[in-house]
Motif scaffolding. Sequence first.
Motif, PDB file in Angstrom:
ATOM      1  N   HIS A 192       0.841  -1.192   0.000  1.00  0.00           N
ATOM      2  CA  HIS A 192       0.000   0.000   0.000  1.00  0.00           C
ATOM      3  C   HIS A 192       0.883   1.251   0.000  1.00  0.00           C
ATOM      4  O   HIS A 192       1.962   1.269   0.586  1.00  0.00           O
ATOM      5  CB  HIS A 192      -0.890   0.027   1.242  1.00  0.00           C
ATOM      6  CG  HIS A 192      -1.879  -1.089   1.305  1.00  0.00           C
ATOM      7  ND1 HIS A 192      -3.060  -1.091   0.593  1.00  0.00           N
ATOM      8  CD2 HIS A 192      -1.854  -2.264   1.986  1.00  0.00           C
ATOM      9  CE1 HIS A 192      -3.723  -2.215   0.845  1.00  0.00           C
ATOM     10  NE2 HIS A 192      -3.015  -2.932   1.679  1.00  0.00           N
ATOM     11  N   GLY A 193       0.388   2.306  -0.664  1.00  0.00           N
ATOM     12  CA  GLY A 193       1.085   3.580  -0.606  1.00  0.00           C
ATOM     13  C   GLY A 193       2.404   3.616  -1.352  1.00  0.00           C
ATOM     14  O   GLY A 193       3.236   4.491  -1.103  1.00  0.00           O
ATOM     15  N   CYS A 194       2.612   2.682  -2.263  1.00  0.00           N
ATOM     16  CA  CYS A 194       3.886   2.623  -2.987  1.00  0.00           C
ATOM     17  C   CYS A 194       3.874   3.610  -4.160  1.00  0.00           C
ATOM     18  O   CYS A 194       2.835   4.161  -4.527  1.00  0.00           O
ATOM     19  CB  CYS A 194       4.142   1.215  -3.495  1.00  0.00           C
ATOM     20  SG  CYS A 194       2.829   0.613  -4.594  1.00  0.00           S
ATOM     21  N   GLN A 195       5.044   3.806  -4.760  1.00  0.00           N
ATOM     22  CA  GLN A 195       5.151   4.684  -5.922  1.00  0.00           C
ATOM     23  C   GLN A 195       4.415   4.072  -7.105  1.00  0.00           C
ATOM     24  O   GLN A 195       4.452   2.860  -7.326  1.00  0.00           O
ATOM     25  CB  GLN A 195       6.622   4.908  -6.279  1.00  0.00           C
ATOM     26  CG  GLN A 195       6.832   5.945  -7.367  1.00  0.00           C
ATOM     27  CD  GLN A 195       8.305   6.239  -7.609  1.00  0.00           C
ATOM     28  OE1 GLN A 195       9.183   5.644  -6.991  1.00  0.00           O
ATOM     29  NE2 GLN A 195       8.576   7.167  -8.515  1.00  0.00           N
ATOM     30  N   ILE A 196       3.758   4.942  -7.858  1.00  0.00           N
ATOM     31  CA  ILE A 196       3.013   4.514  -9.043  1.00  0.00           C
ATOM     32  C   ILE A 196       3.647   5.158 -10.267  1.00  0.00           C
ATOM     33  O   ILE A 196       3.940   6.359 -10.271  1.00  0.00           O
ATOM     34  CB  ILE A 196       1.527   4.907  -8.930  1.00  0.00           C
ATOM     35  CG1 ILE A 196       0.876   4.191  -7.737  1.00  0.00           C
ATOM     36  CG2 ILE A 196       0.787   4.572 -10.211  1.00  0.00           C
ATOM     37  CD1 ILE A 196      -0.570   4.570  -7.507  1.00  0.00           C
ATOM     38  N   PHE A 197       3.842   4.356 -11.312  1.00  0.00           N
ATOM     39  CA  PHE A 197       4.483   4.834 -12.536  1.00  0.00           C
ATOM     40  C   PHE A 197       3.456   4.874 -13.664  1.00  0.00           C
ATOM     41  O   PHE A 197       2.885   3.844 -14.031  1.00  0.00           O
ATOM     42  CB  PHE A 197       5.652   3.918 -12.917  1.00  0.00           C
ATOM     43  CG  PHE A 197       6.702   3.793 -11.842  1.00  0.00           C
ATOM     44  CD1 PHE A 197       7.749   4.700 -11.770  1.00  0.00           C
ATOM     45  CD2 PHE A 197       6.629   2.769 -10.899  1.00  0.00           C
ATOM     46  CE1 PHE A 197       8.711   4.593 -10.780  1.00  0.00           C
ATOM     47  CE2 PHE A 197       7.585   2.648  -9.911  1.00  0.00           C
ATOM     48  CZ  PHE A 197       8.639   3.567  -9.857  1.00  0.00           C
TER      49      PHE A 197
END
Length: 341
Positions: free
Chosen positions: A166-171
Amino acid sequence: MYKEFQQQVISAIRDAVNNVRYPKRILVVRQSDHQSTYNNYFLYWVSQNVPEAAHLFELHYLPCEINDWDRYALFIPWLQDPLKERFPHIYQYAQPIEAECKKRKIPIVNPIDNLSNSIKSLAAQRIGSVEGIRTAKTVPITDLEAFKKTQGGLSTPFFIREDWVHGCQIFFVQNLDDLENIPFEKMLAPIAVEFLDVREEDGLYRKYRYFAMGDEGIPGPLMVSKSWEVRDNDNRVINESIIAEEIAYLSGEDPNHHLLQQARKALGFDFMAFDYSYDEQKNLIVWEPNPFPVIWDSHDDQPERKYALPSIDRIYTALLKYYLQRANISIKIPTYLMRKS
């Protein structure tokens, strides 16, 4: 010194009386190396608003040894999902505790094996099986070179993110050349996710949160952003109009309660939160489930968020009621809280 000693004596007497009145406890486990203070603010809230219930929560960090099983009426693993995949050592510590609870018929809130159902690629399928809910197509990337050739059937734009975290970087991938700039080698379990544009007529993006405590559902925060990636950052929009909109949502009943409850049951969770939005046709789009949601931390340094305090009372009251009901422990919750729930 005398006053401190006096307070200790009073506290000891109160605990002794409570031990006689309420001999049962709620066993809670956490992990010391990740989110070690999870739900501390909930426990503080209970101590301030329903002090009789505060002593019920017995916290342990894993690994731990339990000697007196007869004292427990409920087991709550406050452990990050998906547990087995992300923290296998903690999963191994929790397994025998849960097995003993099942053997002794001690109820469990969010059994640890069920936490794997929060994996986004799996959850999207289960949630999407509920008629009336749309989910984004999600493709696990197990063979990067094959994915680059076929994109798993997705068309651009789409985005890449972690399946487990959860809450990780999105590309964001607008054209296929963008794939070359994504650090796949640093990702645990990458997935490609269909981009669904949920921008509304005012040009803003809205993300609603819904908390489920068993069959009860409580609206959570409404977050509004200038960006498609709706998070609490510089793109978040907060003004008088948005605050009024959020208060209206927080104060009422979630219009998607029945559908979201079906999705909760499809996932096998007891307590959890959903994040959702609406597409252009006002169809419900559920993004992901979270059985380990952060409800509230002290916002003393953010006075502009004080308007949400009644909602926090409502959510915490419902959560405490749910825990007490599952533990079959009867404690009177103050009337002023019951009016809010």
